[in-house]
Scaffold this motif. Structure first.
Motif, PDB file in Angstrom:
ATOM      1  N   GLY A 126       0.793  -1.222   0.000  1.00  0.00           N
ATOM      2  CA  GLY A 126       0.000   0.000   0.000  1.00  0.00           C
ATOM      3  C   GLY A 126       0.823   1.269   0.000  1.00  0.00           C
ATOM      4  O   GLY A 126       0.466   2.247  -0.665  1.00  0.00           O
ATOM      5  N   ALA A 133       2.174   1.851  -3.384  1.00  0.00           N
ATOM      6  CA  ALA A 133       1.081   2.011  -4.355  1.00  0.00           C
ATOM      7  C   ALA A 133       0.611   3.449  -4.459  1.00  0.00           C
ATOM      8  O   ALA A 133       0.153   3.889  -5.521  1.00  0.00           O
ATOM      9  CB  ALA A 133      -0.095   1.119  -3.979  1.00  0.00           C
ATOM     10  N   ILE A 134       0.743   4.202  -3.369  1.00  0.00           N
ATOM     11  CA  ILE A 134       0.316   5.611  -3.372  1.00  0.00           C
ATOM     12  C   ILE A 134       0.968   6.356  -4.533  1.00  0.00           C
ATOM     13  O   ILE A 134       0.377   7.234  -5.153  1.00  0.00           O
ATOM     14  CB  ILE A 134       0.708   6.277  -2.041  1.00  0.00           C
ATOM     15  N   SER A 167       3.114   4.516  -7.022  1.00  0.00           N
ATOM     16  CA  SER A 167       3.548   3.673  -8.141  1.00  0.00           C
ATOM     17  C   SER A 167       2.431   3.143  -9.022  1.00  0.00           C
ATOM     18  O   SER A 167       2.709   2.707 -10.142  1.00  0.00           O
ATOM     19  CB  SER A 167       4.354   2.473  -7.597  1.00  0.00           C
ATOM     20  N   LEU A 168       1.210   3.138  -8.539  1.00  0.00           N
ATOM     21  CA  LEU A 168       0.138   2.475  -9.283  1.00  0.00           C
ATOM     22  C   LEU A 168      -0.072   3.050 -10.672  1.00  0.00           C
ATOM     23  O   LEU A 168      -0.566   2.364 -11.560  1.00  0.00           O
ATOM     24  CB  LEU A 168      -1.186   2.597  -8.519  1.00  0.00           C
TER      25      LEU A 168
END
Lengths: 449, 164
Positions: free
Chosen positions: A190, A193-194, A196-197
């Motif tokens: 998570g 992901a903030i 890299s998504l």
């Protein structure tokens, strides 16, 4: 544990207090009392060929020995070693891949078998440098050569070492840049992901800043072409660089404008090329330097930005505020102004932020929004306003140290075909990497008054 | 705005039907919430946008961190619900993406969104429904929530009708 003076001490990252982060510190207390007197570079490679001598450990030893030889000092007289233990260009040893035992066992190893292959500790260096019998001080300047230079300069000034090696090395393995590991998986933690998504490549933040710069000041991407062309031309005159050694290819404006996008408005040539390379410098006190083989190049100041952007990527406003703040720190500690700069060698990997650095510096009177117009004038090494005479990462491959080497060589008048001729090389500035967050130094032919 | 407690929810199992086919956008990697960011992701699964806030400084910060970047406090951080409105700061178009799952959809937009609640707080967006490299900089946007490869929802943003 690194071997020091026959005993053993831990090598740790230098404390934050070493770095000159704040404004208002006044002249650097060791201004002109520390000098660079030796340079050593390894050969460059696009990727590791699997041989022990070309491992990151092997090339580091070569760079260190060349720096010692260049300075003309007895290896036993070296009492300090400052380096960056991280060597990755974005390549990591793949999980499950057999370890390269032939290369590992070709050297004295540490507890980590990949030490000397995908990382580099002071322990590994000292375990494989029998000639360095006098080391009393070791420290890590974590990040890049610019960090290590700050740490080493301060250590010599503080009297913690008198003859100090400064080392930065890079390894690169097979495979595409940052395309393995978590990026190839179906899920990520998570916290990462903030950011890299959305699939942004490394240059994305700079691309957005550049897009905002063009929007604000009415500039266009093609105005970068002279900078890119100049950088590669200078790089091809840098015999230690990757492009000069392996691919002596110029970049024309047409090449630049036709290059594929990575993250528009950043294209292929706005990005640097990951390579394997190592460089070492030998620093000593100004007093000792006067008796050595090479002309001393004095360090007038080191300055650091630790500014944290408010959110995901710095805005143009944040960039400009911080480069201006950094410039004030650089000049204040060195006791100089922008008018004293013979040339600049600020970081360029990515090319699209070099203008932020030099506008912040006020190089040749530049104000924010003016650098791309400045690039349309004579910025060559033969003109009065040299820009990035090292060629930087764009001209030589990713190392983040060409700029420092070039400052030293230019001031010593031994930059060869790259020697600036339109200015007298007396005082220069180098540093980086990012415009928000970096380490910078001022080099001088004299210790200052 | 108010500080909210975010209830844990069950992450929806992977289902390929989550793919957003209306805008040609690829499926994002799944998310495994960790301790630091779990409230953010749990709120997203409830179609709510929350941002970490220091109650001592009354200052938002994003990405989440263990301590307040301004005062250093580690005990005053809470999660604050946002209005879900923002503005496009600027953007890039990604042609060479390091994430395998997104590579088949190159090139694609990545915009930087600034929240109306605090323009200093940014979020990335693929701007679903907006043509590639045709981004209305400065336009108003509103948050939507999109499922990723393992069902975890993630905040995304759409240009508000009438802004183009």
């Amino acid at each position: 544990m690194a071997r020091c003076g026959g005993g053993a001490v831990s090598t740790s990252p230098a404390p934050a207090s070493v770095y000159r982060v704040k404004e208002g510190l006044g002249l650097w207390e060791h201004r002109g009392k520390v000098a660079a007197v030796g340079i050593g570079h390894s050969p460059t490679f696009r990727r590791w060929d699997g041989t022990p001598e070309n491992s990151v450990g092997g090339i580091s030893l070569e760079a260190l020995r060349r720096a010692i030889d260049d300075a003309g000092v007895n290896p036993a007289d070296v009492d300090g070693l400052v380096m960056d233990p991280s060597t990755t260009t974005g390549a990591f040893w793949p999980r499950g891949k057999p370890l390269p035992w032939d290369s590992i066992n070709a050297y004295n190893r540490t507890d980590d078998p990949l030490d000397g292959i995908t990382g580099l500790s002071a322990d590994w260096i000292l375990a494989n440098s029998a000639e360095l019998t006098g080391i009393e001080f070791t420290s890590y300047g974590v990040g890049c050569m610019s960090n290590a230079i700050c740490v080493a300069a301060q250590a010599i000034g503080d009297g913690r070492a008198h003859t100090c090696l400064v080392l930065k090395s890079w390894h690169n393995l097979e495979g595409r840049y940052y395309q393995g590991g978590a990026n190839a998986g179906n899920a990520i933690p998570g916290s990462s992901a903030i950011r890299s998504l959305w699939g942004t490549p490394a240059c994305f933040g700079t691309a957005v800043q550049f897009a905002e710069y063009c929007r604000k000041y009415g500039k266009t991407h093609d105005m970068m072409a002279p900078f890119i062309e100049n950088s590669r031309q200078n790089g091809l005159k840098f015999p230690e660089g990757y492009w000069a050694q392996h691919r002596p290819e110029e970049i024309t404006p047409e090449d630049y404008e036709a290059a594929r996008w990575i993250a528009k408005p950043a294209n292929l040539f706005d990005n640097d090329l990951p390579i394997m390379v190592s460089a070492a410098y030998l620093f000593t006190t100004a007093d000792r330097a006067r008796h050595l083989k090479q002309q001393p190049v004095y360090i007038l100041n080191h300055a650091t930005s630790r500014t944290r952007p408010r959110s995901l990527t710095p805005t143009l406003d944040e960039v400009e505020a911080d480069t201006a703040r950094t410039a004030r720190k650089i000049y204040e500690g060195a006791g100089i102004t922008a008018n004293d700069l013979s040339f600049e060698n600020m970081y360029d990997g990515f090319a699209l932020f070099h203008q932020f650095h030099i506008e912040g510096l006020g190089y040749r009177g530049l104000k924010f929004g003016e650098a791309l117009d400045f690039y349309q004038t004579d910025i060559s090494i033969s003109g009065p306003n040299p820009v990035s005479p090292s060629g930087g990462n764009i001209g030589c491959g990713r190392s983040r140290f060409w700029m420092h080497t070039d400052c030293i060589q230019q001031i010593q008048q031994r930059a060869g075909a790259r020697q600036v001729t339109g200015v007298k090389p007396e005082i220069a500035v180098s540093g980086g990497p990012m415009p928000v967050g970096g380490n910078y130094m001022v080099w001088s032919a004299t210790p200052g008054s | 705005m108010q500080c909210v407690a975010v209830d844990p929810i069950t992450v929806v199992a992977f289902n390929a039907s989550f793919r957003l086919e209306d805008n040609g956008e690829g499926m994002k990697q799944g998310v495994d919430p960790d301790d630091l960011t779990r409230p953010f992701w749990e709120a997203a699964n409830l179609d709510r946008l929350v941002i970490q806030n220091c109650t001592r400084c009354d200052r938002l910060q994003h990405p989440p961190a263990r301590t307040c970047h301004q005062c250093g406090s580690d005990g005053a951080l809470a999660w604050k619900e946002m209005s879900g409105r923002g503005r496009i700061y600027n953007y890039g178009v990604v042609h060479d993406c390091p994430i395998r799952l997104l590579q088949e959809d190159q090139p694609f937009n990545v915009a930087v969104i600034m929240l109306n609640d605090d323009p200093g707080i940014q979020m990335y967006s693929h701007l679903p429904g907006t043509p590639v490299d045709d981004i209305p900089i400065g336009a108003d946007v509103e948050v939507v929530f999109e499922a990723t490869a393992n069902g975890q929802k993630v905040p995304e943003w759409r240009v508000v009708a009438g802004e183009r």
